[in-house]
Write an enzyme that holds these catalytic residues in place. Structure first.
Site, short mmCIF file in Angstrom:
data_model
loop_
_atom_site.label_atom_id
_atom_site.label_comp_id
_atom_site.label_asym_id
_atom_site.label_seq_id
_atom_site.Cartn_x
_atom_site.Cartn_y
_atom_site.Cartn_z
N HIS A 199 -8.23 2.06 56.31
CA HIS A 199 -9.71 2.10 56.50
C HIS A 199 -10.30 0.89 55.78
O HIS A 199 -10.36 0.86 54.55
CB HIS A 199 -10.27 3.40 55.91
N HIS A 209 -13.35 -2.44 55.99
CA HIS A 209 -14.48 -3.17 56.58
C HIS A 209 -14.31 -4.65 56.30
O HIS A 209 -14.31 -5.06 55.14
CB HIS A 209 -15.81 -2.70 55.98
N LYS A 214 -13.46 5.59 66.33
CA LYS A 214 -14.14 6.02 65.12
C LYS A 214 -15.41 6.80 65.43
O LYS A 214 -16.26 6.32 66.18
CB LYS A 214 -14.49 4.77 64.30
N HIS A 225 -15.97 9.70 60.00
CA HIS A 225 -16.80 9.71 58.78
C HIS A 225 -17.32 11.14 58.71
O HIS A 225 -18.23 11.52 59.45
CB HIS A 225 -17.94 8.69 58.86
N HIS A 244 -11.83 8.70 54.07
CA HIS A 244 -12.43 8.75 52.73
C HIS A 244 -12.81 10.17 52.30
O HIS A 244 -13.96 10.47 52.08
CB HIS A 244 -13.58 7.76 52.56
N ASP A 287 -11.43 1.74 52.25
CA ASP A 287 -12.86 1.70 52.56
C ASP A 287 -13.54 0.57 51.79
O ASP A 287 -14.70 0.68 51.41
CB ASP A 287 -13.53 3.05 52.26
N1 LIG Z 1 -18.33 3.54 52.65
C1 LIG Z 1 -19.51 2.98 52.52
O1 LIG Z 1 -20.22 3.30 51.59
N2 LIG Z 1 -19.95 2.05 53.40
C2 LIG Z 1 -19.32 1.63 54.62
C3 LIG Z 1 -19.47 2.63 55.73
C4 LIG Z 1 -18.60 3.85 55.59
O2 LIG Z 1 -17.38 3.75 55.54
O3 LIG Z 1 -19.14 4.97 55.58
C5 LIG Z 1 -19.93 0.29 55.03
O4 LIG Z 1 -19.75 -0.13 56.18
O5 LIG Z 1 -20.62 -0.34 54.21
ZN LIG Z 2 -15.83 2.81 55.56
ZN LIG Z 3 -17.59 6.17 56.30
#
Ligand SMILES: NC(=O)N[C@@H](CC(=O)O)C(=O)O
Ligand SMILES: [Zn+2]
Ligand SMILES: [Zn+2]
Length: 345
Positions: free
Chosen positions: A13, A15, A99, A136, A174, A247
């Site tokens: 996971h 970003h 997702k 999520h 998460h 995450d």
């Molecule tokens: N985890 C987070 O707090 N933020 C994530 C989005 C997510 O995974 O929910 C993001 O894209 O910033």
């Molecule tokens: Zn995330």
């Molecule tokens: Zn998330």
């Protein structure tokens, strides 16, 4: 000197964002991780197989030439997603998962799903073709307390969905509560959970005690200590249903340090050092490989990596930067609030 060699880990996971931010952060992942599940919550989101193909090319182009890294692409589920496009994405080998963002639950989720019934045709197709759903897992109902949103999601959305479509493989991403851990443990099949680095380390005090600390704010928000302990127990147990999903979610500092700061914690750069510390504290260094390198690929039906990494415990604490500079602006690095001695050699 203590050292530990494990198969090269993957991040289930992650970003990476796009453009200058992507260029600024990708190296922190590709240095240690062989593969990562790439979150599709860009602006605009990665909705179609064509979007995912183009985004994958941008990631590959931004990856340092010296690193071998494979982005595993996901599609952002909407109420208009085409089952045929999703199937074509899987068939071509491009798409690893879809997702689900409940609309409004987190960063860039407004285009997500409001009415699960509208997503059923896609979910049914995914169950049929064996394509996993990443979720999520929080409801967005204003009446539900933010600390209860994961449990209410399990009871009112996830469990009914799994009863309706038992063949759908679901990754609860998460996981932040003992309720989530218990729910995953209670499932016989087709359910697993990813756990972040930071939720193994902080509880909600980190965000609120002694002042408000935006760099510890993420979603799902960190919960009370009993939940953190349940997450640590699950992650270090060796149970194949739990694996690492960092995450890691970079936002530039001005968007975190303001009156309505974004949710997300940036951990890619020091995740393996933090995890080795946690697993050592739990007397479970022998379970780190399962959590970071074996359980994830097994669940996704992929081979574990053949390459290895070696973690070495240094005498002196390591010096991670407080922030990294990216072309998009500075991004604060997760501070575990203890010195880190474990280094990826
Ligand atoms: N985890 C987070 O707090 N933020 C994530 C989005 C997510 O995974 O929910 C993001 O894209 O910033
Ligand atoms: Zn995330
Ligand atoms: Zn998330």
């Amino acid at each position: 000197m203590q050292s530990l060699t494990i198969r090269r880990p993957d991040d289930w996971h992650l970003h990476l964002r796009d453009g200058a931010m992507l260029e600024g952060v990708i190296g922190d992942t590709s240095r240690h991780f062989a593969r990562a599940i790439i979150m599709p919550n860009l602006v605009p989101p990665v909705v179609t197989t064509a979007d995912a193909r183009a985004y994958r090319e941008r990631i590959v182009r931004a990856t340092p030439a010296s690193d071998r890294f494979e982005p595993l692409m996901t599609l952002y589920l909407t109420e208009h997603t085409s089952p045929d496009d999703v199937e074509e994405g899987k068939r071509s080998g491009l798409i690893t998962a879809v997702k689900l963002y409940p609309a409004g639950a987190t960063t860039n989720s407004h285009g997500g799903v409001r009415d699960m019934d509208k997503a059923m045709p896609v979910l049914e197709r995914m169950a049929k073709i064996g394509l996993p759903l990443c979720v999520h897992g929080e409801v967005t109902t204003p009446e539900v307390d933010i600390f209860d949103r994961e449990k209410v999601f399990i009871d009112t959305v996830l469990d009914p969905l799994r009863k309706r479509l038992p063949e759908l493989k679901v990754a609860m991403e998460h996981v932040t509560t003992s309720d989530g851990i218990d729910y995953i443990r209670s499932a016989e099949k087709n359910l697993a959970g990813s756990i972040t680095t930071h939720h193994l380390i902080i509880n909600r005090n980190a965000i609120l005690v002694g002042g408000i600390r935006p760099h510890y704010y993420c979603l799902p928000v960190a919960k009370r200590e009993s939940h953190r302990l349940a997450l640590r127990q699950a992650a270090t147990s060796g149970d194949v249903r739990f694996f690492l999903g960092t995450d890691s979610a970079p936002h530039v500092d001005p968007l975190k340090e303001c009156s309505c700061g974004c949710a997300g914690i940036y951990t890619s750069i020091n995740t393996m050092s933090c995890l080795a510390h946690v697993f050592e504290q739990e007397d479970a260094l022998d379970k780190l490989e399962a959590f970071a390198s074996l359980n994830g690929p097994a669940w996704y039906g992929l081979p574990a990596n053949e390459e290895t990494i070696t973690l070495v415990k240094r005498e002196e604490p390591l010096n991670f930067p407080l922030k990294i500079e990216t072309g998009a602006g500075p991004v604060t690095v997760f501070d575990p609030m203890f010195p880190l001695h474990w280094d990826v050699a």
